[in-house]
Design a protein around this motif. Structure first.
Motif, PDB file in Angstrom:
ATOM      1  N   SER A 141     -81.373  27.058  35.642  1.00 40.62           N
ATOM      2  CA  SER A 141     -82.306  28.131  35.312  1.00 40.62           C
ATOM      3  C   SER A 141     -81.650  29.071  34.321  1.00 40.62           C
ATOM      4  N   VAL A 142     -82.473  29.957  33.770  1.00 41.52           N
ATOM      5  CA  VAL A 142     -81.992  31.040  32.928  1.00 41.52           C
ATOM      6  C   VAL A 142     -82.471  32.346  33.553  1.00 41.52           C
ATOM      7  N   ILE A 143     -81.589  33.337  33.612  1.00 45.16           N
ATOM      8  CA  ILE A 143     -81.945  34.607  34.237  1.00 45.16           C
ATOM      9  C   ILE A 143     -81.675  35.763  33.266  1.00 45.16           C
ATOM     10  N   SER A 144     -82.410  36.828  33.475  1.00 43.78           N
ATOM     11  CA  SER A 144     -82.249  38.009  32.631  1.00 43.78           C
ATOM     12  C   SER A 144     -81.054  38.841  33.086  1.00 43.78           C
ATOM     13  N   PRO A 145     -80.552  39.716  32.208  1.00 39.16           N
ATOM     14  CA  PRO A 145     -79.437  40.590  32.605  1.00 39.16           C
ATOM     15  C   PRO A 145     -79.771  41.445  33.825  1.00 39.16           C
ATOM     16  N   ALA A 146     -81.026  41.893  33.950  1.00 40.21           N
ATOM     17  CA  ALA A 146     -81.395  42.729  35.093  1.00 40.21           C
ATOM     18  C   ALA A 146     -81.270  41.972  36.403  1.00 40.21           C
ATOM     19  N   LEU A 147     -81.599  40.686  36.397  1.00 42.15           N
ATOM     20  CA  LEU A 147     -81.436  39.884  37.608  1.00 42.15           C
ATOM     21  C   LEU A 147     -79.975  39.521  37.817  1.00 42.15           C
ATOM     22  N   ALA A 148     -79.286  39.179  36.763  1.00 41.81           N
ATOM     23  CA  ALA A 148     -77.867  38.829  36.883  1.00 41.81           C
ATOM     24  C   ALA A 148     -77.062  39.968  37.502  1.00 41.81           C
ATOM     25  N   GLY A 149     -77.445  41.202  37.201  1.00 41.09           N
ATOM     26  CA  GLY A 149     -76.726  42.348  37.732  1.00 41.09           C
ATOM     27  C   GLY A 149     -76.854  42.528  39.226  1.00 41.09           C
ATOM     28  N   LEU A 150     -77.820  41.820  39.849  1.00 42.49           N
ATOM     29  CA  LEU A 150     -78.022  41.926  41.294  1.00 42.49           C
ATOM     30  C   LEU A 150     -77.228  40.884  42.076  1.00 42.49           C
ATOM     31  N   VAL A 151     -76.573  39.952  41.376  1.00 40.62           N
ATOM     32  CA  VAL A 151     -75.885  38.844  42.052  1.00 40.62           C
ATOM     33  C   VAL A 151     -74.395  39.154  42.122  1.00 40.62           C
ATOM     34  N   PRO A 152     -73.870  39.437  43.312  1.00 45.53           N
ATOM     35  CA  PRO A 152     -72.450  39.803  43.434  1.00 45.53           C
ATOM     36  C   PRO A 152     -71.524  38.684  42.957  1.00 45.53           C
ATOM     37  N   GLY A 153     -70.568  39.036  42.116  1.00 45.81           N
ATOM     38  CA  GLY A 153     -69.559  38.073  41.685  1.00 45.81           C
ATOM     39  C   GLY A 153     -70.073  36.922  40.866  1.00 45.81           C
ATOM     40  N   LEU A 154     -71.232  37.068  40.231  1.00 46.99           N
ATOM     41  CA  LEU A 154     -71.852  35.946  39.525  1.00 46.99           C
ATOM     42  C   LEU A 154     -70.937  35.368  38.449  1.00 46.99           C
ATOM     43  N   GLU A 155     -70.246  36.233  37.713  1.00 44.56           N
ATOM     44  CA  GLU A 155     -69.440  35.755  36.586  1.00 44.56           C
ATOM     45  C   GLU A 155     -68.268  34.890  37.025  1.00 44.56           C
ATOM     46  N   GLN A 156     -67.887  34.958  38.296  1.00 42.10           N
ATOM     47  CA  GLN A 156     -66.765  34.141  38.782  1.00 42.10           C
ATOM     48  C   GLN A 156     -67.231  32.831  39.420  1.00 42.10           C
TER      49      GLN A 156
END
Length: 534
Positions: free
Chosen positions: A153-168
């Protein structure tokens, strides 16, 4: 919903399911079960018998069949796709972003904007959207757009900001693309953004859509990475309200206690052994043709398969996996063979374990499935939409597309086939699926129409341990569909001596549902609604 007549006689039609040597035109039902199928003389005898006058339905030439069973559905996601942002068939990245902008502007109160079904394979841009592009199309919105195969999937920055530790997390990329662990984490966040009322409304929409397609029973493929546990009761409620029969599977490894608590039929369905070809996440033994550095992703080992199958067998549950690529299926086959050494072949056969998709099995894997009577729950529209030398499978796999969805090889092994849609990955539409199996892109894998129809009726019932469903034999539950057949009927042949199979030639109009009965009750159209009944 109307009460079932204790005696019901449908006559003056065509019945698909009688003896080919004696074309049937009538079917008699008593106490919700089929008591006999015959011609008009037989109907006269039933009507004049001394057991109380039956309700008589004049079919006026319509076709009667066993109702369909869809062996692989995601009910809430199907409803959300039907009522929300459907991106299926969008021809470019620009079209997707324009559709998102329009949808977001008319759904300003939605806690999250959900879109489903994009497929970049034939787009001129040759790439999916990015998170920044979603932000420009729907500024500030929490946006989640999932690919047609649901494995990325593709998600927006606003949704990505709600996912803890997503970048790792494994599977996250800075352009907003998520798969694997990152995708699961995003779905966990979505659980809190889509409320129970919205889920129930979506499930009701999906169940009504299934009934309108002549589907009387379906298999819900639930899993922790797809939706929360409480969604199961939502699906059951919507199915019961509609009159459909729901069999629920929970896709979690070794979770026997959870299965018992949830009351599910098995730990199967979308218990993922790998991903999908479109996202290049199906596990292959050799690299993808269009990206030589990747072999896809395998999520379970042969040892894990063995232990899961043994645990489910001993607990009286069905085991199963989502398995598409040849490497994933090799691990599945080895795991079942090792389980056989522990619990024995007969115990595995009694369990009716099942696999979903089974797209690239080797001959050795097919032999194991046949020997242990493992059901193959497959989706003909996968080949219908993406097969062939010019399709997406060929783009990903090259000439290996010919090895995908080997329906005739499985049937001849023999492996019991059960057809489904994987909705919303492909649309609900069982006649279209039957036609796709009959006209497989690989001529050597085409099924005779009668066998394809059986896979979408009795095959699905068998996969759910439902021996009273999916057929019109004496004593079968009266799950019946009545059809208009605008395209006419297929010619009888020595291989298929029947005059009641609709013409499934590509381009010919498919049958249209007139009436659906579940256990003798009319559930579509819903006769409690005066306008719909009229």
């Amino acid at each position: 919903m109307v009460e079932a007549s204790r005696r019901l006689l449908l006559r003056n039609g065509r019945v698909l399911g009688g003896r080919p040597s004696v074309p049937a035109t009538s079917i008699a039902v008593e106490d919700g079960h089929v008591v006999s199928v015959g011609d008009e003389q037989h109907a006269d005898r039933v009507a004049g018998s001394g057991h109380g006058a039956p309700e008589v339905v004049d079919l006026d030439g319509a076709l009667v069949t066993a109702a369909f069973v869809d062996s692989h559905v995601h009910t809430v996601r199907t409803g959300l796709a039907l009522t929300g942002l459907d991106l299926t068939g969008r021809r470019s990245l620009t079209e997707v972003l324009d559709a998102l902008a329009a949808h977001a502007s008319t759904h300003v109160d939605a806690g999250v904007v959900v879109g489903q079904g994009w497929d970049e394979t034939d787009w001129p841009e040759q790439r999916p959207p990015t998170g920044d592009e979603l932000e420009r199309a729907a500024p500030g919105r929490r946006t989640y757009l999932t690919r047609v195969d649901s494995h990325s999937s593709v998600i927006s920055p606003a949704l990505a900001g709600l996912v803890p530790g997503l970048e790792q997390l494994v599977g996250w990329t800075e352009d907003g693309r998520v798969e694997r662990d990152a995708h699961h984490a995003v779905r966990n966040v979505l659980e809190g953004l889509i409320g129970p009322d919205e889920r129930l409304a979506a499930a009701r929409t999906a169940c009504r859509a299934m009934a309108a397609q002549g589907i009387v029973a379906f298999h819900e493929n639930a899993a922790p990475h797809i939706g929360p546990e409480h969604e199961i009761e939502v699906v059951r409620q919507a199915a019961a309200e509609t009159g459909l029969r729901a069999t629920v599977y929970w896709g979690e490894l070794m979770a026997v206690d959870t299965a018992r608590r949830l009351g599910v039929a098995g730990l199967a369905g979308d218990l993922v052994a790998d991903g999908a070809f479109g996202s290049r996440t199906a596990a292959l033994t050799t690299p993808y043709d269009d990206r030589h550095e990747t072999y896809g992703h395998a999520y379970v080992s042969a040892e894990q398969v063995r232990d899961h199958v043994v645990a489910c067998t001993e607990a009286g549950l069905q085991a199963g996996f989502h398995c598409i690529g040849d490497a994933a299926l090799d691990a599945i086959g080895e795991g079942f063979a090792r389980a056989e050494e522990i619990v024995g072949a007969e115990a595995l056969r009694r369990s009716r374990h099942r696999l979903e998709h089974v797209e690239m099995p080797s001959a050795a894997v097919i032999e194991i499935l046949a020997r242990l009577e493992v059901v193959a729950s497959v989706q003909p529209m996968f080949d219908g939409l993406w097969g062939g030398p010019d399709g997406m499978y060929a783009a990903r796999l090259g000439e290996r597309w010919r090895d995908t969805n080997p329906f005739l090889d499985l049937e001849m092994a023999p492996v019991r086939l059960a057809f489904g849609s994987d909705s919303p990955v492909t649309a609900l539409g069982p006649w279209a699926a039957v036609r796709a199996a009959v006209h497989h892109h690989h001529e050597g894998q085409r099924l005779p129409a009668g066998l394809a129809f059986r896979a979408h009726t009795r095959g699905g019932a068998f996969a759910a341990h439902d021996d009273l469903g999916g057929h019109l034999g004496q004593g079968a539950r009266a799950d019946l569909a009545v059809w208009e057949v605008p395209g006419g009927y297929a010619a009888s042949t020595p291989q298929e001596p029947t005059d009641a199979m609709p013409d499934l030639t590509p381009g010919a109009p498919l049958p249209v549902l007139r009436r659906l009965l579940a256990g003798g009750d009319t559930i579509h159209p819903d006769t409690t609604d005066p306008e719909e009944a009229a």
